[in-house]
Enzyme design. Structure first.
Site, mmCIF file in Angstrom:
data_model
loop_
_atom_site.group_PDB
_atom_site.id
_atom_site.type_symbol
_atom_site.label_atom_id
_atom_site.label_comp_id
_atom_site.label_asym_id
_atom_site.label_seq_id
_atom_site.Cartn_x
_atom_site.Cartn_y
_atom_site.Cartn_z
ATOM 1 N N LYS A 80 -5.120 -10.741 -5.905
ATOM 2 C CA LYS A 80 -6.152 -11.066 -4.921
ATOM 3 C C LYS A 80 -7.394 -10.219 -5.201
ATOM 4 O O LYS A 80 -7.263 -9.036 -5.540
ATOM 5 C CB LYS A 80 -5.573 -10.698 -3.544
ATOM 6 C CG LYS A 80 -6.443 -10.967 -2.371
ATOM 7 C CD LYS A 80 -5.836 -10.358 -1.116
ATOM 8 C CE LYS A 80 -6.094 -8.866 -1.034
ATOM 9 N NZ LYS A 80 -5.821 -8.252 0.269
ATOM 10 N N LYS A 106 0.821 -1.208 0.000
ATOM 11 C CA LYS A 106 0.000 0.000 0.000
ATOM 12 C C LYS A 106 0.855 1.257 0.000
ATOM 13 O O LYS A 106 0.515 2.233 -0.656
ATOM 14 C CB LYS A 106 -0.959 0.009 1.200
ATOM 15 C CG LYS A 106 -2.080 -1.009 1.051
ATOM 16 C CD LYS A 106 -3.052 -0.945 2.214
ATOM 17 C CE LYS A 106 -4.142 -2.003 2.069
ATOM 18 N NZ LYS A 106 -4.936 -2.163 3.306
ATOM 19 N N LYS A 139 -11.311 -4.678 -3.427
ATOM 20 C CA LYS A 139 -12.069 -3.501 -3.874
ATOM 21 C C LYS A 139 -11.141 -2.474 -4.528
ATOM 22 O O LYS A 139 -11.469 -1.882 -5.539
ATOM 23 C CB LYS A 139 -12.772 -2.888 -2.652
ATOM 24 C CG LYS A 139 -13.927 -2.009 -3.002
ATOM 25 C CD LYS A 139 -15.138 -2.822 -3.440
ATOM 26 C CE LYS A 139 -15.957 -2.051 -4.442
ATOM 27 N NZ LYS A 139 -16.927 -2.868 -5.162
HETATM 28 P P1 TYM Z 1 -10.647 -6.440 4.853
HETATM 29 O O1 TYM Z 1 -11.857 -5.602 5.007
HETATM 30 O O2 TYM Z 1 -9.649 -6.019 3.851
HETATM 31 O O3 TYM Z 1 -11.046 -7.933 4.540
HETATM 32 C C1 TYM Z 1 -11.996 -8.620 5.326
HETATM 33 C C2 TYM Z 1 -11.680 -10.111 5.329
HETATM 34 O O4 TYM Z 1 -11.765 -10.632 4.000
HETATM 35 C C3 TYM Z 1 -10.593 -11.363 3.721
HETATM 36 N N1 TYM Z 1 -10.304 -11.226 2.278
HETATM 37 C C4 TYM Z 1 -10.056 -12.249 1.448
HETATM 38 N N2 TYM Z 1 -9.993 -13.576 1.652
HETATM 39 C C5 TYM Z 1 -9.730 -14.373 0.579
HETATM 40 N N3 TYM Z 1 -9.524 -13.876 -0.676
HETATM 41 C C6 TYM Z 1 -9.576 -12.550 -0.927
HETATM 42 N N4 TYM Z 1 -9.389 -12.072 -2.161
HETATM 43 C C7 TYM Z 1 -9.851 -11.662 0.175
HETATM 44 N N5 TYM Z 1 -9.971 -10.319 0.275
HETATM 45 C C8 TYM Z 1 -10.252 -10.074 1.588
HETATM 46 C C9 TYM Z 1 -9.503 -10.719 4.562
HETATM 47 O O5 TYM Z 1 -8.434 -11.604 4.758
HETATM 48 C C10 TYM Z 1 -10.264 -10.409 5.822
HETATM 49 O O6 TYM Z 1 -10.308 -11.541 6.659
HETATM 50 N N6 TYM Z 1 -7.130 -6.017 8.363
HETATM 51 C C11 TYM Z 1 -8.444 -6.629 8.153
HETATM 52 C C12 TYM Z 1 -9.516 -5.965 9.003
HETATM 53 C C13 TYM Z 1 -9.313 -6.084 10.468
HETATM 54 C C14 TYM Z 1 -9.285 -7.282 11.243
HETATM 55 C C15 TYM Z 1 -9.120 -6.874 12.579
HETATM 56 C C16 TYM Z 1 -9.387 -8.619 10.901
HETATM 57 C C17 TYM Z 1 -9.144 -5.058 11.343
HETATM 58 N N7 TYM Z 1 -9.041 -5.530 12.600
HETATM 59 C C18 TYM Z 1 -9.040 -7.805 13.613
HETATM 60 C C19 TYM Z 1 -9.298 -9.561 11.952
HETATM 61 C C20 TYM Z 1 -9.132 -9.134 13.272
HETATM 62 C C21 TYM Z 1 -8.768 -6.523 6.665
HETATM 63 O O7 TYM Z 1 -7.922 -6.405 5.879
HETATM 64 O O8 TYM Z 1 -10.048 -6.550 6.315
#
Ligand code: TYM
Length: 332
Positions: A191, A111, A194
């Site tokens: 991957k 990022k 969005k």
């Molecule tokens: P975020 O919003 O980017 O993604 C939410 C969840 O979706 C999973 N994910 C995927 N899994 C498989 N293939 C994909 N292409 C894909 N894109 C997204 C992510 O692995 C995630 O589980 N940092 C976290 C948000 C967060 C969080 C936390 C998670 C903040 N605090 C505490 C767990 C515990 C995130 O990137 O979310």
């Protein structure tokens, strides 16, 4: 009962990657564990975003999660910024987290490469994530593969804090990963995400799903319809694994290898399966959108239940760290 915590950013629509990689697992886990699921709005502001959209997107994410099967009777669903202790514990954790560890994070490197000026919030993103989970002393974190590194760092933060202020106070959480750990986007390369505009949202209409699927990248070696393809090299085939029954998956592979179907035929079938899988979700989402007061009440209740745990953890954290107790010496 073992405790589970996970989060999702309200930075856009809930997409197939989020659902298959994480949220589907949340829905399963709420039957067996004490679950906390959080819409992490403070994380969503670490990248460019439009302030006017944050509130509607947060609400929309709550609607999508409820429509996908999160049950407020069995799990706590809440918005991160409604429980102030998340940012308080994150600050505390910055004092035990080496900057070098944060700079090493793959997501930070990816990022920050795309930004002219790298902001401290982006660097500290995993510290806030550690606070999210450890505030509830959760042992399990259901996520996609991209978050595993952040959970390793979270374990290190827990160890460092415990070593200084109280052995065994914070648990070392483990990731819970499914076989859909990394869903590739419609570009067939990165991957699904969005920010890369390569997604299908789970609340899209059949028509809109088709508009997205039609130009999606398949086996690059297959140029004409008469060229036989290699299913293992095609992301549409891998998506079939998550939506089509076994016989259909075999038929898709066979029709691809023998050029019996063109890629569009294969995508048509996939599009129908995706639309059918999520049709009940779309219906429930429409009902919830028509009744926002119910959603507000679920989030208010969720924040109250989360806050009760968070306040207790922070009270103990302050005490162990030697802070002057506010209720004794200060008016709040
Ligand atoms: P975020 O919003 O980017 O993604 C939410 C969840 O979706 C999973 N994910 C995927 N899994 C498989 N293939 C994909 N292409 C894909 N894109 C997204 C992510 O692995 C995630 O589980 N940092 C976290 C948000 C967060 C969080 C936390 C998670 C903040 N605090 C505490 C767990 C515990 C995130 O990137 O979310």
């Amino acid at each position: 009962m073992r405790r589970v915590f996970s989060g999702i950013q309200p930075s856009g629509e809930l997409h197939l990657g989020n659902y298959l990689g994480a949220v589907r697992n949340w829905v399963d886990m709420q039957n067996e564990y004490d679950c906390f699921f959080c819409i992490v709005d403070y994380h969503a502001i670490t990248q460019d975003y439009e302030a006017a959209k944050l509130h509607p997107r947060t609400l929309d994410m709550a609607v999508s999660l409820l429509a996908a099967g999160i049950d407020p009777e069995r799990a706590v669903l809440f918005v991160q910024s409604h429980v102030l202790e998340h940012t308080e514990l994150a600050w505390v954790f910055t004092t035990v987290t080496p900057i070098g560890e944060l700079e090493r994070m793959t997501q930070f490197k990816d990022k920050s490469r795309r930004q002219e000026s790298v902001l401290a919030g982006l660097l500290n993103y995993p510290v806030l994530q550690a606070a999210d989970v450890l505030l509830y002393k959760a042992q399990m974190v259901p996520v996609g593969e991209d978050q595993v590194q952040h959970i390793e760092l979270m374990r290190e933060i827990a160890r460092k804090w415990n070593a200084r202020y109280g052995e065994g106070f914070f648990p070392e959480p483990q990731p819970a990963i499914t076989h859909a750990r990394r869903i590739i986007g419609l570009d067939g390369q990165a991957k699904m995400s969005k920010s890369l505009d390569n997604t299908i949202g789970i609340n899209e209409s059949a028509e809109s799903i088709w508009q997205h699927l039609r130009p999606a990248v398949t086996d690059p070696a297959r140029v004409k319809k008469s060229d036989p393809g290699t299913p293992e090299k095609c992301n549409i085939y891998s998506l079939h694994q998550h939506f089509s029954p076994e016989e259909m998956i075999q038929e898709v592979a066979e029709k691809c290898r023998t050029a019996g179907w063109g890629c569009l035929d294969c995508k048509k079938v996939l599009g129908e399966k995706i639309a059918a899988t999520f049709a009940p979700f779309r219906e429930r989402a429409a009902e919830l959108r028509a009744d926002p007061e119910t959603v507000f009440e679920i989030l208010r209740d969720g924040a109250d239940r989360a806050r009760a745990v968070a306040e207790e953890t922070m009270r103990e954290v302050r005490e162990r760290m030697g802070f002057m107790p506010a209720d004794q010496y200060a008016r709040r």
